[in-house]
Design an enzyme around this catalytic site. Structure first.
Site, PDB file in Angstrom:
ATOM      1  N   GLN A 197      39.873  -6.843  -9.628  1.00  0.00           N
ATOM      2  CA  GLN A 197      40.667  -7.436  -8.545  1.00  0.00           C
ATOM      3  C   GLN A 197      41.082  -8.870  -8.881  1.00  0.00           C
ATOM      4  O   GLN A 197      42.132  -9.332  -8.466  1.00  0.00           O
ATOM      5  CB  GLN A 197      39.874  -7.425  -7.230  1.00  0.00           C
ATOM      6  CG  GLN A 197      39.689  -6.049  -6.615  1.00  0.00           C
ATOM      7  CD  GLN A 197      38.377  -5.412  -7.037  1.00  0.00           C
ATOM      8  OE1 GLN A 197      37.879  -5.649  -8.131  1.00  0.00           O
ATOM      9  NE2 GLN A 197      37.805  -4.599  -6.170  1.00  0.00           N
ATOM     10  N   ASP A 238      32.409  -9.956   2.804  1.00  0.00           N
ATOM     11  CA  ASP A 238      32.598  -8.675   3.492  1.00  0.00           C
ATOM     12  C   ASP A 238      31.779  -8.602   4.764  1.00  0.00           C
ATOM     13  O   ASP A 238      32.123  -7.876   5.698  1.00  0.00           O
ATOM     14  CB  ASP A 238      32.270  -7.519   2.549  1.00  0.00           C
ATOM     15  CG  ASP A 238      33.391  -7.396   1.532  1.00  0.00           C
ATOM     16  OD1 ASP A 238      33.380  -8.155   0.551  1.00  0.00           O
ATOM     17  OD2 ASP A 238      34.309  -6.587   1.762  1.00  0.00           O
TER      18      ASP A 238
HETATM   19  O1  MRU Z   1      36.045  -3.915  -3.029  1.00  0.00           O
HETATM   20  P1  MRU Z   1      37.024  -4.908  -2.460  1.00  0.00           P
HETATM   21  O2  MRU Z   1      38.105  -5.249  -3.407  1.00  0.00           O
HETATM   22  O3  MRU Z   1      37.499  -4.499  -1.103  1.00  0.00           O
HETATM   23  O4  MRU Z   1      36.137  -6.226  -2.255  1.00  0.00           O
HETATM   24  C1  MRU Z   1      36.724  -7.316  -1.602  1.00  0.00           C
HETATM   25  C2  MRU Z   1      35.877  -8.507  -1.570  1.00  0.00           C
HETATM   26  O5  MRU Z   1      34.729  -8.509  -1.982  1.00  0.00           O
HETATM   27  C3  MRU Z   1      36.449  -9.729  -0.927  1.00  0.00           C
HETATM   28  O6  MRU Z   1      35.917 -10.892  -1.489  1.00  0.00           O
HETATM   29  C4  MRU Z   1      36.146  -9.718   0.575  1.00  0.00           C
HETATM   30  O7  MRU Z   1      36.505  -8.503   1.155  1.00  0.00           O
HETATM   31  C5  MRU Z   1      36.828 -10.817   1.266  1.00  0.00           C
HETATM   32  S1  MRU Z   1      38.554 -10.542   1.295  1.00  0.00           S
HETATM   33  C6  MRU Z   1      39.348 -11.789   2.068  1.00  0.00           C
END
Ligand code: MRU
Length: 342
Positions: A197, A238
């Protein structure tokens, strides 16, 4: 997002009689292709959330709420089929509190009909938009205060930009705000294995905003901090537990340890919608395990001997004692001064 005329995701068309859908940027295709998906059923929404076409805690909260509107279109406002659809949205991913919370919020309006459900989902979208602007400003002020620098070198992990919210983001909104104020020297983005990501999405967003940046392999983060190459670490979340323990993308905990070792402030940026006062501490946060395939291969190419076993926790928990502050859209919680968010 202004590419292609859409935000990261939004509701388009239709009404109670059907025909409405969610348009979303397919984040699995970036940066190679900018593709907009049209999602018009709950199973397709659940699949999009699971495969990370839409991802990031606030964005999946908005997607889940719009998913409830799709459920009403398909099944009406009550009954076993509606309940099953809502449950499938709620459970699509376990770690980000936003998903279940926003699905519940939208579903609670079902007795008032489709328009009420859609209005609630749109209100959630608008709240997240406003929260991103507020977090950017509050966070940038705090970073400048804590670092005392004219221009800031900020390290970050995963993707916390407009793609992870609706527009602008959380931690990346702080970086964008610093850049807009002429106070960003450099962003250092960790690539974020296994699904990249950071490399695929954060580097793409930083490039689009014209912010100076470099990409690091994940294991370089703590060493770069020890070498004095960043002034602050900014991450999203999260789920933030009542005591401040914070679940975020795998690798965040190592980065917090590195920041503590280097004496660098470690700041979590997350909207109030991600703060979960009902979970006392990190031990109560369910951590998604995404299975071995993502670890033993990269972009569909095998990177380990056939049959290699792998563990793939998608998130980790950073203990509150390693976090300098949590910045939400409404407040700054100084964990280093023994404040708690819950
Ligand atoms: O697995 P993902 O790509 O959904 O993980 C996202 C994250 O860990 C982000 O840092 C978190 O959701 C905050 S997004 C503003």
């Amino acid at each position: 997002m202004d590419d292609g005329g859409v935000r990261t995701l939004d509701w388009v068309g239709g009404g109670e009689a059907g025909g409405g859908a969610v348009e979303m940027v397919d984040q699995t295709a970036l940066p190679a292709a900018y593709t907009v998906l049209r999602i018009d059923s709950v199973p397709d929404m659940v699949a999009a959330i699971r495969r990370l076409s839409v991802r990031g805690a606030p964005a999946i909260g908005v997607a889940g709420a719009f998913g409830v509107a799709l459920a009403v279109q398909a099944h009406g406002t009550s009954g076993p089929a509606f309940d099953e659809a809502v449950a499938s949205l709620r459970g699509a991913r376990p770690t980000a509190v936003n998903l279940a919370r926003m699905v519940d919020r939208a579903a609670a309006r079902a007795p008032d009909g489709f328009d009420a459900v859609l209005a609630e989902a749109q209100a959630i979208r608008d709240e997240e938009l406003a929260a991103s602007v507020a977090m950017g400003n509050l966070g940038a002020d705090l970073v400048l205060e804590l670092t005392g620098r004219d221009d800031v070198r900020a390290m970050t992990i995963c993707n916390t930009g407009g793609l992870a919210t609706v527009e602008r983001g959380t931690a990346l909104a702080v970086i964008q705000t610093l850049h807009e104020r002429g106070r960003l020297a450099e962003a250092l983005a960790l690539e974020t294995r296994p699904l990249l990501q950071g490399a695929r999405l954060t580097a793409w967003e930083l490039d689009r905003m014209g912010a100076p940046h470099r990409l690091l392999v994940d294991s370089a983060g703590p060493f770069m901090l020890a070498r004095g190459e960043a002034d602050v670490v900014l991450t999203g979340a999260d789920r933030v537990a009542a005591n401040g323990d914070t679940a975020n993308k795998i690798g965040t905990f190592s980065l917090a340890l590195g920041a503590r070792h280097a004496g660098v402030p470690f700041i979590v940026v997350a909207p109030e919608s991600t703060v979960d006062a009902d979970t006392p501490d990190g031990a109560g946060i369910a951590i998604e395990d995404r299975g071995a395939d993502e670890v033993v291969s990269l972009a569909g190419v095998s990177t380990a001997p056939d049959g290699t076993a792998a563990a793939n926790p998608a998130f980790d928990v950073t203990p509150a004692e390693l976090i300098t502050a949590v910045v939400t859209d409404q407040r700054i919680v100084r964990l280093d001064q023994h404040q708690t968010p819950g």
